[in-house]
Enzyme design. Structure first.
Site, PDB file in Angstrom:
ATOM      1  N   VAL A  57       0.846  -1.190   0.000  1.00 14.27           N
ATOM      2  CA  VAL A  57       0.000   0.000   0.000  1.00 14.27           C
ATOM      3  C   VAL A  57       0.885   1.245   0.000  1.00 14.27           C
ATOM      4  O   VAL A  57       1.811   1.363   0.803  1.00 14.27           O
ATOM      5  CB  VAL A  57      -0.941   0.007   1.217  1.00 14.27           C
ATOM      6  CG1 VAL A  57      -1.669   1.339   1.338  1.00 14.27           C
ATOM      7  CG2 VAL A  57      -1.945  -1.132   1.122  1.00 14.27           C
TER       8      VAL A  57
ATOM      9  N   GLU B 181      11.792 -12.677  27.141  1.00 15.12           N
ATOM     10  CA  GLU B 181      11.648 -13.971  26.484  1.00 15.12           C
ATOM     11  C   GLU B 181      12.868 -14.311  25.642  1.00 15.12           C
ATOM     12  O   GLU B 181      13.339 -15.450  25.637  1.00 15.12           O
ATOM     13  CB  GLU B 181      10.377 -13.970  25.633  1.00 15.12           C
ATOM     14  CG  GLU B 181       9.104 -13.924  26.473  1.00 15.12           C
ATOM     15  CD  GLU B 181       7.847 -13.785  25.659  1.00 15.12           C
ATOM     16  OE1 GLU B 181       6.756 -14.032  26.212  1.00 15.12           O
ATOM     17  OE2 GLU B 181       7.931 -13.423  24.470  1.00 15.12           O
TER      18      GLU B 181
ATOM     19  N   GLN C 273      -4.041 -10.372  21.588  1.00 14.80           N
ATOM     20  CA  GLN C 273      -5.424 -10.564  22.007  1.00 14.80           C
ATOM     21  C   GLN C 273      -6.244  -9.292  21.835  1.00 14.80           C
ATOM     22  O   GLN C 273      -7.444  -9.347  21.538  1.00 14.80           O
ATOM     23  CB  GLN C 273      -5.486 -11.059  23.444  1.00 14.80           C
ATOM     24  CG  GLN C 273      -4.785 -10.182  24.458  1.00 14.80           C
ATOM     25  CD  GLN C 273      -4.906 -10.733  25.868  1.00 14.80           C
ATOM     26  OE1 GLN C 273      -6.003 -10.945  26.356  1.00 14.80           O
ATOM     27  NE2 GLN C 273      -3.779 -10.970  26.516  1.00 14.80           N
TER      28      GLN C 273
END
Length: 432
Positions: free
Chosen positions: A84, A175, A321
């Site tokens: 785009v 992490e 989420q």
């Protein structure tokens, strides 16, 4: 008798096939509206597990699914591969690779990229973790560091080669630091003859007073202890001043390191520039409670590029989420509106908890004030991520890979990409 001409089919254009865009498209699938989904890549990426690709736990294909396969059963959805270039809200058109695509409703869910806080030159030395290419590049750099250390006779240079700096103490940095430490101490420890990978130094750098600022302090303290048990060195209150091939310049000195991994900041994609409207410092677009853009009709912004306050008055976090729930909500709202039904009320985010995995058997979860840590949190973290993965085949492969890695402490995806290895050699030669 006059023939009735059916009304034209509404055309909804969705830009971005991340969690928000894909969820919105799936809600619209099988309806009597025409949907065009545009993305510059042909796959949907499960970004929360990118760090496991970067540390050789998973292969790229295990956390990515072709968009066309995901949506193939919905005949009303067209998938386009393209970049785009801009949006004309007056003409209601999206410009994609030189062509104009008209829309009746436009959904922009293009996500975010790395933010180097005004130092884009740092990206060359400290890649972030947003794409499969990023993950492969980091994996290759980490593995190449050990390969080069195996051949290095100078102890000072060998120590630098076996030092990995992770910049940023949020969930991504935590992490990554834990996974790199486990890779060195569990998976690689028996593979070399002249070096001991368990002696590798993994340093987590954070400018704030503590890691995991978005988590309650007791969970952050647990995560810090868990990382230290893995051998990770944590340095808080330590802002980065410069990054080079040789290491990281800090306010209190220089840290020699061959591998630098960026996890300190994100910046939204250029949606604000496309729409010609103001954004916040991170490039996010302020949206109404129904996810529409103030002052622009028929335009909606979702996911990491949107700015919407939650019930606590703070902006909703850039989590998978959140994006998934926004996509589902908007898909249902658009269908109701186009069919003349009552649209649902404003978007309300229902938290499933804030999660971060620290290492093997260890994670932290904050769920509306309920704190979970250790092995139970790690199991729940795995269940949530398996549930969110797109496609049964991906879920099965990831479960099998995790079980194998858990039982054997081995990593099966330790492949060095040749093009990245060559890039590292060229950089080394250019710096003498």
């Amino acid at each position: 008798m006059t023939q009735r001409i059916p009304p034209p089919t509404p055309h909804i254009v969705i830009v971005g096939a991340g969690f928000a865009g894909l969820a919105c498209a799936q809600q619209l699938g099988g309806s009597d509206v025409a949907v065009t989904l545009i993305d510059r890549r042909n796959y949907h990426l499960f970004a929360p597990l990118l760090y496991q690709v970067a540390t050789a736990v998973l292969s790229p294909g295990e956390i990515a699914e072709p968009i066309r396969r995901v949506l193939s059963r919905h005949q009303n959805i067209t998938v386009l591969l393209g970049e785009v270039e801009g949006v004309d809200t007056n003409a209601r058109q999206v410009r994609v690779d030189g062509r104009a695509i008209p829309y009746d409703e436009l959904v922009l869910a293009t996500g975010a990229t790395h933010s180097y806080f005004g130092h884009p030159e740092w990206e060359r030395f400290a890649p972030g973790l947003k794409t499969l290419e990023d993950a492969r590049r980091i994996r290759t750099q980490v593995l190449m560091a050990f390969e080069r250390a195996e051949m290095e006779a100078d102890p000072t240079e060998r120590e630098r080669l076996m030092t990995i700096a992770v910049i940023g103490g949020g969930p991504t940095g935590v992490e990554m630091a834990g996974a790199v430490a486990e890779l060195a101490r569990l998976a690689l420890v028996k593979d070399f003859r002249h070096i001991n990978p368990a002696e590798a130094r993994v340093v987590l750098l954070e400018a704030a007073p503590r890691i995991l600022l978005a988590f309650p302090e007791d969970l952050a303290v647990y995560a810090e202890r868990a990382l230290k048990r893995l051998g990770v060195t944590i340095r808080t209150g330590t802002p980065v001043e410069d990054i080079s091939e040789q290491g990281v310049t800090l306010k209190d000195g220089f840290l020699p390191a061959s591998v630098k991994i960026w996890g300190a900041g994100v910046e939204a994609s250029p949606v604000g520039r496309w729409l010609g409207i103001e954004t916040d410092r991170a490039g996010r677009v302020r949206v109404n409670p129904d996810l529409s853009v103030p002052g622009l009709e028929h335009v909606y912004v979702l996911g990491d590029v949107s700015l919407l306050d939650g019930p606590n008055g703070r902006p909703l976090p850039g989590l998978a989420q959140v994006a998934d729930q926004q996509g589902r909500y908007l898909g249902q709202a658009l269908l109701a509106r186009l069919k003349g039904r009552k649209a649902p009320g404003p978007f309300r985010y229902r938290s499933r908890g804030n999660l971060a995995v620290v290492g093997r058997n260890s994670a932290v979860i904050d769920f509306d004030g309920t704190h979970l840590r250790g092995f139970p949190a790690w199991v729940l973290w795995g269940i949530v991520h398996i549930y969110l993965l797109v496609g049964f085949q991906n879920r099965f492969l990831v479960v099998m890979r995790w079980l194998w890695a858990y039982l054997t402490s081995s990593r099966g995806a330790r492949i060095i990409a040749e093009e990245v290895a060559e890039e590292r050699v060229e950089q080394r030669d250019s710096t003498g």
